[in-house]
Structures are given as C-alpha cells and as structure tokens.
Design a protein around this motif. Structure first.
Motif, PDB file in Angstrom:
ATOM      1  N   PRO A 127       0.801  -1.243   0.000  1.00  0.00           N
ATOM      2  CA  PRO A 127       0.000   0.000   0.000  1.00  0.00           C
ATOM      3  C   PRO A 127       0.831   1.290   0.000  1.00  0.00           C
ATOM      4  O   PRO A 127       0.483   2.245  -0.696  1.00  0.00           O
ATOM      5  CB  PRO A 127      -0.831  -0.111   1.285  1.00  0.00           C
ATOM      6  CG  PRO A 127      -0.944  -1.584   1.519  1.00  0.00           C
ATOM      7  CD  PRO A 127       0.360  -2.168   1.045  1.00  0.00           C
ATOM      8  N   GLU A 128       1.924   1.319   0.736  1.00  0.00           N
ATOM      9  CA  GLU A 128       2.749   2.531   0.789  1.00  0.00           C
ATOM     10  C   GLU A 128       3.402   2.817  -0.567  1.00  0.00           C
ATOM     11  O   GLU A 128       3.387   3.946  -1.043  1.00  0.00           O
ATOM     12  CB  GLU A 128       3.826   2.372   1.866  1.00  0.00           C
ATOM     13  CG  GLU A 128       4.638   3.624   2.097  1.00  0.00           C
ATOM     14  CD  GLU A 128       5.640   3.448   3.216  1.00  0.00           C
ATOM     15  OE1 GLU A 128       6.784   3.893   3.050  1.00  0.00           O
ATOM     16  OE2 GLU A 128       5.278   2.861   4.257  1.00  0.00           O
ATOM     17  N   THR A 129       3.941   1.784  -1.182  1.00  0.00           N
ATOM     18  CA  THR A 129       4.567   1.942  -2.502  1.00  0.00           C
ATOM     19  C   THR A 129       3.518   2.317  -3.537  1.00  0.00           C
ATOM     20  O   THR A 129       3.745   3.190  -4.380  1.00  0.00           O
ATOM     21  CB  THR A 129       5.302   0.647  -2.907  1.00  0.00           C
ATOM     22  OG1 THR A 129       6.264   0.334  -1.894  1.00  0.00           O
ATOM     23  CG2 THR A 129       6.001   0.794  -4.236  1.00  0.00           C
ATOM     24  N   ALA A 130       2.373   1.670  -3.491  1.00  0.00           N
ATOM     25  CA  ALA A 130       1.297   1.954  -4.448  1.00  0.00           C
ATOM     26  C   ALA A 130       0.839   3.401  -4.336  1.00  0.00           C
ATOM     27  O   ALA A 130       0.603   4.063  -5.355  1.00  0.00           O
ATOM     28  CB  ALA A 130       0.136   0.996  -4.232  1.00  0.00           C
ATOM     29  N   ALA A 131       0.720   3.898  -3.116  1.00  0.00           N
ATOM     30  CA  ALA A 131       0.244   5.262  -2.902  1.00  0.00           C
ATOM     31  C   ALA A 131       1.219   6.295  -3.467  1.00  0.00           C
ATOM     32  O   ALA A 131       0.812   7.392  -3.855  1.00  0.00           O
ATOM     33  CB  ALA A 131       0.017   5.514  -1.416  1.00  0.00           C
ATOM     34  N   ALA A 132       2.498   5.944  -3.534  1.00  0.00           N
ATOM     35  CA  ALA A 132       3.511   6.864  -4.048  1.00  0.00           C
ATOM     36  C   ALA A 132       3.827   6.611  -5.521  1.00  0.00           C
ATOM     37  O   ALA A 132       4.688   7.266  -6.093  1.00  0.00           O
ATOM     38  CB  ALA A 132       4.790   6.731  -3.217  1.00  0.00           C
ATOM     39  N   SER A 133       3.122   5.694  -6.146  1.00  0.00           N
ATOM     40  CA  SER A 133       3.423   5.308  -7.530  1.00  0.00           C
ATOM     41  C   SER A 133       2.601   6.114  -8.524  1.00  0.00           C
ATOM     42  O   SER A 133       1.669   6.828  -8.163  1.00  0.00           O
ATOM     43  CB  SER A 133       3.145   3.817  -7.725  1.00  0.00           C
ATOM     44  OG  SER A 133       1.754   3.590  -7.851  1.00  0.00           O
ATOM     45  N   ALA A 134       2.910   5.923  -9.795  1.00  0.00           N
ATOM     46  CA  ALA A 134       2.146   6.558 -10.873  1.00  0.00           C
ATOM     47  C   ALA A 134       0.771   5.922 -11.027  1.00  0.00           C
ATOM     48  O   ALA A 134      -0.048   6.423 -11.799  1.00  0.00           O
ATOM     49  CB  ALA A 134       2.921   6.486 -12.184  1.00  0.00           C
ATOM     50  N   GLY A 135       0.499   4.842 -10.302  1.00  0.00           N
ATOM     51  CA  GLY A 135      -0.832   4.256 -10.328  1.00  0.00           C
ATOM     52  C   GLY A 135      -1.886   5.270  -9.926  1.00  0.00           C
ATOM     53  O   GLY A 135      -3.013   5.262 -10.447  1.00  0.00           O
ATOM     54  N   VAL A 136      -1.520   6.171  -9.025  1.00  0.00           N
ATOM     55  CA  VAL A 136      -2.426   7.242  -8.605  1.00  0.00           C
ATOM     56  C   VAL A 136      -2.730   8.153  -9.793  1.00  0.00           C
ATOM     57  O   VAL A 136      -3.873   8.563  -9.995  1.00  0.00           O
ATOM     58  CB  VAL A 136      -1.814   8.033  -7.426  1.00  0.00           C
ATOM     59  CG1 VAL A 136      -2.659   9.234  -7.058  1.00  0.00           C
ATOM     60  CG2 VAL A 136      -1.605   7.125  -6.225  1.00  0.00           C
ATOM     61  N   ARG A 137      -1.728   8.445 -10.611  1.00  0.00           N
ATOM     62  CA  ARG A 137      -1.947   9.276 -11.810  1.00  0.00           C
ATOM     63  C   ARG A 137      -2.912   8.602 -12.774  1.00  0.00           C
ATOM     64  O   ARG A 137      -3.756   9.271 -13.386  1.00  0.00           O
ATOM     65  CB  ARG A 137      -0.625   9.533 -12.534  1.00  0.00           C
ATOM     66  CG  ARG A 137       0.221  10.607 -11.909  1.00  0.00           C
ATOM     67  CD  ARG A 137       1.531  10.829 -12.647  1.00  0.00           C
ATOM     68  NE  ARG A 137       1.353  11.231 -14.020  1.00  0.00           N
ATOM     69  CZ  ARG A 137       2.269  11.042 -14.973  1.00  0.00           C
ATOM     70  NH1 ARG A 137       3.411  10.451 -14.709  1.00  0.00           N
ATOM     71  NH2 ARG A 137       2.044  11.435 -16.210  1.00  0.00           N
ATOM     72  N   HIS A 138      -2.800   7.280 -12.912  1.00  0.00           N
ATOM     73  CA  HIS A 138      -3.710   6.551 -13.808  1.00  0.00           C
ATOM     74  C   HIS A 138      -5.156   6.743 -13.358  1.00  0.00           C
ATOM     75  O   HIS A 138      -6.032   7.023 -14.174  1.00  0.00           O
ATOM     76  CB  HIS A 138      -3.360   5.060 -13.844  1.00  0.00           C
ATOM     77  CG  HIS A 138      -2.078   4.766 -14.534  1.00  0.00           C
ATOM     78  ND1 HIS A 138      -2.007   4.550 -15.883  1.00  0.00           N
ATOM     79  CD2 HIS A 138      -0.815   4.655 -14.056  1.00  0.00           C
ATOM     80  CE1 HIS A 138      -0.740   4.322 -16.215  1.00  0.00           C
ATOM     81  NE2 HIS A 138      -0.002   4.379 -15.124  1.00  0.00           N
ATOM     82  N   ALA A 139      -5.386   6.590 -12.072  1.00  0.00           N
ATOM     83  CA  ALA A 139      -6.742   6.763 -11.537  1.00  0.00           C
ATOM     84  C   ALA A 139      -7.224   8.199 -11.738  1.00  0.00           C
ATOM     85  O   ALA A 139      -8.386   8.428 -12.111  1.00  0.00           O
ATOM     86  CB  ALA A 139      -6.785   6.373 -10.070  1.00  0.00           C
ATOM     87  N   GLN A 140      -6.349   9.168 -11.510  1.00  0.00           N
ATOM     88  CA  GLN A 140      -6.724  10.572 -11.693  1.00  0.00           C
ATOM     89  C   GLN A 140      -7.063  10.873 -13.150  1.00  0.00           C
ATOM     90  O   GLN A 140      -8.030  11.592 -13.436  1.00  0.00           O
ATOM     91  CB  GLN A 140      -5.595  11.489 -11.217  1.00  0.00           C
ATOM     92  CG  GLN A 140      -5.402  11.482  -9.718  1.00  0.00           C
ATOM     93  CD  GLN A 140      -4.108  12.170  -9.282  1.00  0.00           C
ATOM     94  OE1 GLN A 140      -3.167  12.317 -10.055  1.00  0.00           O
ATOM     95  NE2 GLN A 140      -4.072  12.577  -8.026  1.00  0.00           N
ATOM     96  N   MET A 141      -6.275  10.306 -14.071  1.00  0.00           N
ATOM     97  CA  MET A 141      -6.564  10.545 -15.494  1.00  0.00           C
ATOM     98  C   MET A 141      -7.872   9.887 -15.903  1.00  0.00           C
ATOM     99  O   MET A 141      -8.638  10.454 -16.683  1.00  0.00           O
ATOM    100  CB  MET A 141      -5.398  10.052 -16.361  1.00  0.00           C
ATOM    101  CG  MET A 141      -4.169  10.943 -16.256  1.00  0.00           C
ATOM    102  SD  MET A 141      -2.830  10.502 -17.386  1.00  0.00           S
ATOM    103  CE  MET A 141      -2.152   9.055 -16.577  1.00  0.00           C
ATOM    104  N   THR A 142      -8.148   8.715 -15.366  1.00  0.00           N
ATOM    105  CA  THR A 142      -9.413   8.053 -15.669  1.00  0.00           C
ATOM    106  C   THR A 142     -10.570   8.888 -15.150  1.00  0.00           C
ATOM    107  O   THR A 142     -11.569   9.099 -15.851  1.00  0.00           O
ATOM    108  CB  THR A 142      -9.455   6.635 -15.070  1.00  0.00           C
ATOM    109  OG1 THR A 142      -8.308   5.907 -15.488  1.00  0.00           O
ATOM    110  CG2 THR A 142     -10.709   5.892 -15.501  1.00  0.00           C
ATOM    111  N   ARG A 143     -10.437   9.392 -13.936  1.00  0.00           N
ATOM    112  CA  ARG A 143     -11.491  10.241 -13.375  1.00  0.00           C
ATOM    113  C   ARG A 143     -11.645  11.537 -14.172  1.00  0.00           C
ATOM    114  O   ARG A 143     -12.757  12.047 -14.333  1.00  0.00           O
ATOM    115  CB  ARG A 143     -11.237  10.522 -11.907  1.00  0.00           C
ATOM    116  CG  ARG A 143     -11.508   9.300 -11.050  1.00  0.00           C
ATOM    117  CD  ARG A 143     -11.334   9.583  -9.563  1.00  0.00           C
ATOM    118  NE  ARG A 143     -11.525   8.373  -8.787  1.00  0.00           N
ATOM    119  CZ  ARG A 143     -12.695   7.885  -8.406  1.00  0.00           C
ATOM    120  NH1 ARG A 143     -13.803   8.512  -8.735  1.00  0.00           N
ATOM    121  NH2 ARG A 143     -12.765   6.778  -7.694  1.00  0.00           N
ATOM    122  N   ALA A 144     -10.555  12.064 -14.691  1.00  0.00           N
ATOM    123  CA  ALA A 144     -10.637  13.280 -15.516  1.00  0.00           C
ATOM    124  C   ALA A 144     -11.452  13.009 -16.781  1.00  0.00           C
ATOM    125  O   ALA A 144     -12.276  13.837 -17.183  1.00  0.00           O
ATOM    126  CB  ALA A 144      -9.231  13.764 -15.868  1.00  0.00           C
TER     127      ALA A 144
END
Length: 189
Positions: free
Chosen positions: A109-126
C-alpha cells in the motif's frame, strides 16, 4: 568493487527491457547479472533482491505508461479522450508486454500510494468528468474501464482473437463506442 556504470536506474531500465524480451516472470537478479556479464553479488549493492528489482520495474512501467497516457489525453475530452486513453494503454501493452505485466504487479500500500498508479486513476477520473458521473458511479466506471481495457488487452495478447475473421481492431472500436454510449446515457437509479 562495483562495476562502473551500474546504477539502480540503469538496472531497472535493463530489467524492463529484459521483461519485454523474456517475460516479466522470468526477470531475476541472476538474469540481469548475465545481461551485464557480472556476478550476481555485484548487483546487490544496487538492488536488495529480485522482488526489489520487480518492484522497480513495475514503478518504471507505471510511470512510463502514465506519461504516455497523459500525452495522448492532452487537449481531448469526451469520447475522444476515452479512445485516446484506451489506445495508449493498448499500444503500450502491445509494444512492451513485459513492462505491461510489470505494471500489474501488486504493490504494498505505501509503494502503491507513491506510484504513478495514482496518476492513472486521476486521469481516468478526468475522462469521466466529461460524462458528468457522480459517486459512486464514477468509481464503478473507473473499475469498469480498467477491467475492460485489461481484459481485452490480455485476451488479445494471448491470441484469443486470432481464430475469427473479424479484425480485433474492429471489435476494439465497437467496444469503445459502446463504452462511450453507456457512459453518456448512464442514469443513476
């Protein structure tokens, strides 16, 4: 003595290239040492173990894919953005099958939270803001799009569509049209 020129970044990039060549599941510190013609022990000053190497490759792939998707999305909205996102995702998987597999690695979870995976979710939401979805429909849509894109790409890469006369690109376009229509016409019960 550490061999000149070896850095965690160089090893990660070489590991990503190796993943594309032999498959992500075949990437190990030993395989990487063979690529550089060095002893395995000499890589441990840069990497903890094979899991560390795989995590680094996963993070590299997520960042690389996020950059590609962001560039594809620039200036787009609605169905055009949906198709650009989907096409960038699919093209990346086809061009870099090992890296794509790495991007699917389950991260702590810590690594995932700091990864570009967050950007993927943000772009999908955009993208989904163009469809005027509210919660919880937006979360459902993020999950649906990820599932459809990953499922299609995985089946296609495994040769699942090679036995039919209908071109897989035709099916891909049909799926994107259908997703767009579903998202545009979604009404919350």
């Amino acid at each position: 003595m550490v061999r000149a020129g070896l850095t965690p970044e160089r090893l990660t990039r070489a590991g990503a290239e190796l993943a594309d060549e032999v498959g992500f599941d075949q990437v190990t510190v030993s395989a990487l040492a063979r690529r550089f013609d060095v002893k395995v022990a000499s890589l441990y000053s840069h990497l903890k173990n094979s899991q560390d190497l795989k995590t680094r490759i996963a993070l590299f792939a997520l960042e690389e894919l996020a950059d590609r998707v962001a560039a594809a999305l620039a200036g787009r909205a609605g169905k055009d953005a949906l198709a650009a996102f989907a096409d960038a995702y699919r093209d990346y998987a086809r061009e870099h099958p090992g890296r794509y597999a790495a991007a699917r690695l389950r991260l702590d979870p810590e690594t995932a939270a700091a990864s570009a995976g967050v950007r993927h979710a943000q772009m999908t939401r955009a993208i989904l803001r163009g469809y005027d979805l509210t919660e919880p429909d937006q979360t459902h849509a993020v999950r649906m799009l990820g599932s459809v894109f990953h499922g299609y790409v995985s089946l296609e890469m495994a040769g699942g569509f090679s036995h039919t006369a209908i071109d897989s690109q035709e099916s891909w376009a049909w799926i994107l049209d259908s997703l767009d229509a579903l998202l545009r016409n979604r009404t919350t019960p």
